[in-house]
Scaffold this motif. Structure first.
Motif, short mmCIF file in Angstrom:
data_model
loop_
_atom_site.label_atom_id
_atom_site.label_comp_id
_atom_site.label_asym_id
_atom_site.label_seq_id
_atom_site.Cartn_x
_atom_site.Cartn_y
_atom_site.Cartn_z
N VAL A 32 0.82 -1.23 0.00
CA VAL A 32 0.00 0.00 0.00
C VAL A 32 0.85 1.27 0.00
O VAL A 32 0.30 2.37 -0.12
N CYS A 33 2.15 1.15 0.12
CA CYS A 33 2.97 2.36 0.28
C CYS A 33 2.87 3.25 -0.95
O CYS A 33 3.17 2.82 -2.07
N PRO A 34 2.47 4.50 -0.78
CA PRO A 34 2.35 5.39 -1.94
C PRO A 34 3.69 5.71 -2.58
O PRO A 34 3.75 6.15 -3.72
N LYS A 35 4.79 5.51 -1.85
CA LYS A 35 6.12 5.76 -2.41
C LYS A 35 6.83 4.46 -2.77
O LYS A 35 8.03 4.46 -3.02
N GLU A 36 6.10 3.35 -2.75
CA GLU A 36 6.63 2.05 -3.13
C GLU A 36 7.92 1.68 -2.40
O GLU A 36 8.88 1.21 -3.02
N ILE A 37 7.94 1.92 -1.11
CA ILE A 37 9.12 1.55 -0.33
C ILE A 37 9.10 0.04 -0.12
O ILE A 37 8.08 -0.53 0.28
N SER A 38 10.22 -0.56 -0.41
CA SER A 38 10.28 -2.03 -0.46
C SER A 38 10.37 -2.64 0.94
O SER A 38 11.04 -2.10 1.83
N ALA A 39 9.74 -3.81 1.09
CA ALA A 39 9.82 -4.53 2.36
C ALA A 39 11.23 -5.09 2.59
O ALA A 39 11.55 -5.53 3.69
N ASP A 40 12.08 -5.04 1.56
CA ASP A 40 13.46 -5.47 1.73
C ASP A 40 14.17 -4.67 2.84
O ASP A 40 15.10 -5.16 3.46
N TRP A 41 13.71 -3.44 3.02
CA TRP A 41 14.33 -2.62 4.07
C TRP A 41 14.13 -3.26 5.44
O TRP A 41 14.97 -3.15 6.32
N ILE A 42 12.99 -3.95 5.61
CA ILE A 42 12.73 -4.60 6.90
C ILE A 42 13.71 -5.77 7.08
O ILE A 42 14.30 -5.96 8.15
N SER A 43 13.92 -6.54 6.00
CA SER A 43 14.89 -7.64 6.09
C SER A 43 16.26 -7.09 6.45
O SER A 43 16.98 -7.65 7.30
N ARG A 44 16.60 -6.01 5.81
CA ARG A 44 17.91 -5.40 6.04
C ARG A 44 18.05 -4.97 7.51
O ARG A 44 19.08 -5.18 8.14
N MET A 45 16.95 -4.38 8.04
CA MET A 45 16.96 -3.95 9.44
C MET A 45 17.15 -5.16 10.36
O MET A 45 17.94 -5.12 11.31
N ASN A 46 16.43 -6.23 10.06
CA ASN A 46 16.52 -7.41 10.93
C ASN A 46 17.90 -8.07 10.85
O ASN A 46 18.37 -8.64 11.82
N ARG A 47 18.52 -7.94 9.67
CA ARG A 47 19.83 -8.55 9.46
C ARG A 47 20.93 -7.75 10.13
O ARG A 47 21.76 -8.27 10.84
N SER A 48 20.92 -6.44 9.84
CA SER A 48 22.11 -5.69 10.23
C SER A 48 21.82 -4.35 10.93
O SER A 48 22.72 -3.55 11.10
N GLY A 49 20.60 -4.12 11.30
CA GLY A 49 20.29 -2.90 12.05
C GLY A 49 20.23 -1.66 11.21
O GLY A 49 20.59 -1.66 10.06
#
Lengths: 245, 647
Positions: free
Chosen positions: A228-245
């Motif tokens: 639903v993100c109007p700026k199409e921000i990818s959920a990959d950022w969440i993976s990245r956060m969980n991986r490496s902060g």
């Protein structure tokens, strides 16, 4: 531009204030130009309600060009409505069919208390950023701009994360009302840049603690946020956060 | 009223350094004894609040938004100028200074423009350090692009969202100070009056949108960074709630208003169609690099664009300006488009738009080239209009975009009310009669990051007064005035016999639409005395109608967006009258101010440097009284006033 008109019925959540009870009320709109936006249709409805002695519908909005992030509500159960990569202010009536009924509801999340009708309080987002979503640099202490080299692709990725407008759709769409996409986008933006390195771990920990403290839920990989993100921000950022902060 | 611009003496290159040397300093221990109020959270307000807090002052920031990140700086697309000469194309502080003075058509102060150019580089350093993801070259250095009005490449950018990225940098710096407890952030507050004690600014009265409660907030200095007033025209590229209330109420309390008629109309906006349309969306001016502007040669030609053969198309900008063609400055492009539409050549609903056609570039360079350059703009256009610009030409029309006028400030950014500073678009600025592209962001950040923190601190050094508290009689008096105004709105009409609404038969929106029509017609792209006089009478009549016929929902406590709109509109109505008076009094054409009586035989602007080489500063003289016009003469020692020629 089309010269025909469109008839819509809006079924809107009405609630005068946080303490009052709320309910859906249906309004049959006058025939309108399909070139009007959905928010302009609400403007028209409000003018009609006002002249009829009824309280106009409260909703958040401002720039009406999809960049300030103020607007946002559910349209037929979807945050910002049916168009991909589009905030609700950029929804035009031509995106709907003549005779449609649209159900409009506010974002529903514990961390976003209702203010009135379709308007909610998203100040929790600012408190998340205040917890550490910045680079600690006082005015005047910056090195020369080109002393910090940033690769072109890295800068573009950082930009993609930084383009989040803070509308809250990700939270509204998430079954857990998690703010993970919002937080991960900010962490990703700053972690990709050399300026963001010194505080990286502290920032990541502080934002994730603040997220729980504000009453946002946890991520369970539903990925509704990115859809639903109007700026199409990818959920990959969440993976990245969980991986490496 | 005395207008002392406090200009520094000596060589212009050393003036700002010299001024900073003269400003007294405050010891770190004393700094925390001072309170500063900042109104507005855009680039100027957020960066000033953060910087003053970093220095140790106690800051309170007020914004009408629910979050500081929503301030309208967020919508700036193009970029920010800085004289860094990274492209080695001959840029320098001197050149940016001269471009700014010339771009403003010789109606801005030299010293201020020079300072802006001088500071521009440090702004980029600061933004990069904050983590603003500017566009980069492959080697990792900062990229630049060209922008209107300049022969060098000095514009820094982050795709088409430069304002957004700069604002987030400033807001993050602000939130860092909020977290540190040095800034108190008060959101959803409408600032409705200025509090003065013995002629010195000491606070503001604001209304909390949620509860409707009025608050009197006090401080040792007040900074207004509340943006411009393009919404006088009802539909503009501004956000729907952008307003002039803080500066207008300060004006009524003694702050002179400078050059109110200097308003910029941007040529490339998506035109209005339905009367219910709430705003006009800007399309980046860069489109004119590759699009050709045309209209049917035959007035009233109703055929679709594709059916009009090449020979029957009039590429009027290319015809009238062979040298610059479609790239003429904003004011010229806007004026010529309006002229052709008035002569019956316009296309679209009501004949109020012109074509911007990319066919030639697409056939020359291919669709992919256009897509890579303007893909996001074409997508935005299609979303709003439902039309595909790869297949048919865009329709564009000029729209109000930026206001060069604003509260008069001296070189230290202080208004004619001591202790009241004005920053960013809210002041009358260094843009003179016309602002260059990519200069608004530069000015907002120059004011907020560097100028105001130095000068406000310097002023405070001499004013460690006993604190004014909210129970001071001046606070109570100002609050009572605001309360009476709120209670009086819409009350003299038909009474309260209309269910939960009171007042007469006009909605705030309908009155605002009417104001917009009057103002865009008489005080928009092109102005003449007769039209301005007629509009002044119409605006005054409309103000009466507002007083008598406005309908408002009750109650006036609690959340009431219609009441918020009405308070803003009342201020726009009064400001509109001042704009018309200023446009009438300025008997010349300069920059964005085009008076039809003052043009050459070929329709170009005629500036009058003998009689009007000055800043007009208006003094409020009470309700129902004519305001007083003062002037501050301008002197040019470095730039030589010349006539613009784009033919």
């Amino acid at each position: 531009m089309s010269s025909t008109t469109i008839r819509l019925t809006l079924r809107i959540w009405r609630q005068e204030g946080p303490q009052q009870p709320g309910a859906f009320v249906s309004y049959a709109l006058e025939p309108l130009s399909p070139d009007l936006s959905l928010l302009e249709a609400l403007d028209r409805l409000n003018e009609t309600l006002l002249m009829a002695g009824e309280r106009p519908v409260g909703f958040d909005h401002d720039c009406r060009e999809g960049i300030c992030g103020a607007c946002g509500f559910m349209v037929n159960g979807q945050a910002h409505g049916p168009q991909r990569a589009t905030s609700v202010c950029q929804l035009y009536l031509r995106h709907f069919r003549n005779g449609d009924t649209l159900t409009l509801e506010p974002w529903r999340a514990r961390a976003f208390p209702l203010q009135q009708d379709l308007s909610v309080d998203r100040s929790a987002f600012d408190r998340l950023l205040a917890a550490g979503g910045y680079v600690s640099v006082n005015t005047g202490s910056a090195p020369a701009a080109n002393a910090l080299l940033v690769g072109r692709e890295q800068a573009e990725q950082a930009f993609a994360a930084a383009s989040c407008i803070g509308c809250g759709a990700c939270v509204a769409a998430c079954p857990n009302a998690s703010a993970s996409l919002f937080v991960a986008a900010k962490l990703g933006h700053l972690a990709l840049l050399p300026q963001g390195q010194p505080e990286r771990q502290r920032r990541s920990t502080a934002l994730q603690i603040a997220m729980a403290a504000e009453g946002f839920g946890s991520c369970s990989n539903q990925l509704e946020c990115a859809a639903v993100c109007p700026k199409e921000i990818s959920a990959d950022w969440i993976s990245r956060m969980n991986r490496s902060g | 009223m005395k207008l002392d611009p406090q200009l520094p003496g000596g060589a212009i290159q050393d003036a700002w350094t010299q001024r900073r040397r003269e400003l007294p300093l405050i010891s770190p221990i004393n700094k925390r004894r001072f309170k500063v109020l900042v109104v507005g959270s855009g680039l100027a307000g957020a960066s000033a609040a953060a910087t003053l807090a970093e220095q140790g002052f106690r800051v309170t920031l007020l914004t009408y938004h629910d979050s500081p990140r929503r301030a309208h700086s967020v919508a700036a697309q193009g970029g920010i100028n800085a004289a860094r000469n990274y492209q080695n194309d001959g840029d320098s502080i001197e050149r940016l200074f001269l471009d700014t003075v010339k771009g403003g058509d010789f109606r801005a102060r030299e010293a201020g423009c020079h300072r802006l150019a001088e500071i521009s580089g440090a702004i980029i350093d600061q933004c990069v350090a904050q983590g603003v993801p500017f566009a980069r070259e492959y080697g990792g250095t900062l990229a630049n692009r060209n922008f209107g009005g300049a022969l060098v490449s000095r514009t820094f950018y982050a795709r088409g969202q430069t304002g957004q990225q700069l604002l987030y940098g400033a807001v993050q710096a602000l939130l860092r100070q909020v977290d540190a407890g040095r800034v108190e952030l008060l959101t959803q507050r409408d600032v409705l009056d200025l509090i003065t004690v013995e002629g010195v600014a000491r606070g503001v009265v604001c209304r909390q949108q949620g509860s409707g409660r009025l608050e009197a907030l006090t401080a040792h200095a007040v900074l207004l960074a509340s943006g411009g007033y393009s919404n006088v025209f009802h539909r503009s590229t501004n956000a729907v709630k952008s307003n002039a209330s803080a500066i207008w109420r300060a004006h009524r309390r003694g702050a002179a208003f400078a050059n109110p008629c200097f308003t910029q109309i941007h040529p490339t906006c998506i035109p209005s169609g339905d009367p219910g349309q709430s705003k006009l969306t800007l399309m980046s001016e860069s489109l004119r690099n590759d699009g050709r502007v045309w209209l049917p040669a035959q007035a009233g030609d109703a055929r679709p664009a594709a059916a009009i053969p090449e020979a029957e198309r009039d590429y009027f900008l290319e015809r009238q300006y062979p040298t610059y063609g479609n790239m003429v400055p904003r004011d010229v492009a806007s004026r010529r488009a309006r002229e052709r539409c008035l002569e019956g050549h316009g296309v679209g609903p009501g004949g109020r738009s012109v074509y911007l056609d990319f066919t030639d570039t697409i056939s020359r360079e291919g669709r992919a080239a256009i897509e890579s350059r303007y893909g996001n703009l074409f997508a935005m256009y299609e979303r709003i209009t439902g039309s595909d610009s790869y297949a048919e030409p865009m329709r564009i029309y000029p729209a109000p975009h930026y206001t060069m006028g604003g509260l008069w400030v001296d070189y230290n950014l202080m208004s004619t009310v001591p202790g009241l500073f004005v920053l960013g678009e809210a002041n009358f600025s260094e843009h003179g009669a016309n602002r260059l592209g990519a200069s608004a962001l530069m000015q907002g950040l120059a004011d907020g990051l560097f100028i105001a923190p130095a000068t406000v601190s310097g002023w405070l050094a001499g004013h460690l007064h006993a604190e004014v508290n909210s129970d001071h009689p001046a606070c109570q008096a100002a609050t009572a005035v605001v309360q009476a105004r709120i209670d009086g709105l819409g009350s003299s009409g038909l009474g309260s016999g209309f269910g939960s609404s009171s007042g007469g038969g006009r909605s705030c929106d309908s009155l605002h639409r009417q104001l917009g029509e009057i103002m865009i017609g008489a005080c928009g792209i092109s102005r003449h005395a007769e039209g301005l006089r007629a509009a002044l009478a119409q605006v005054q009549a409309l103000e009466q109608e507002f007083a008598q016929e406005l309908r408002l929902p009750e109650p006036r406590v609690g959340r009431n967006p219609e009441l918020e709109k009405a308070l803003r509109l009342e201020d726009f109505l009064q400001l509109a009258a001042l704009m018309l008076r200023d446009a009438l009094a300025r008997e010349e054409s300069c920059g964005a101010h085009f008076r039809e009586e003052h043009q050459s035989a070929d329709g170009e602007a005629l500036r009058d440097d003998v009689n009007f080489c000055h800043i007009a500063a208006w003094q409020w003289n009470g309700d129902g009284q004519e305001p007083l016009r003062h002037s501050e003469p301008l002197h040019y020692r470095h730039a030589t006033p010349s006539r613009r020629n784009y033919r």
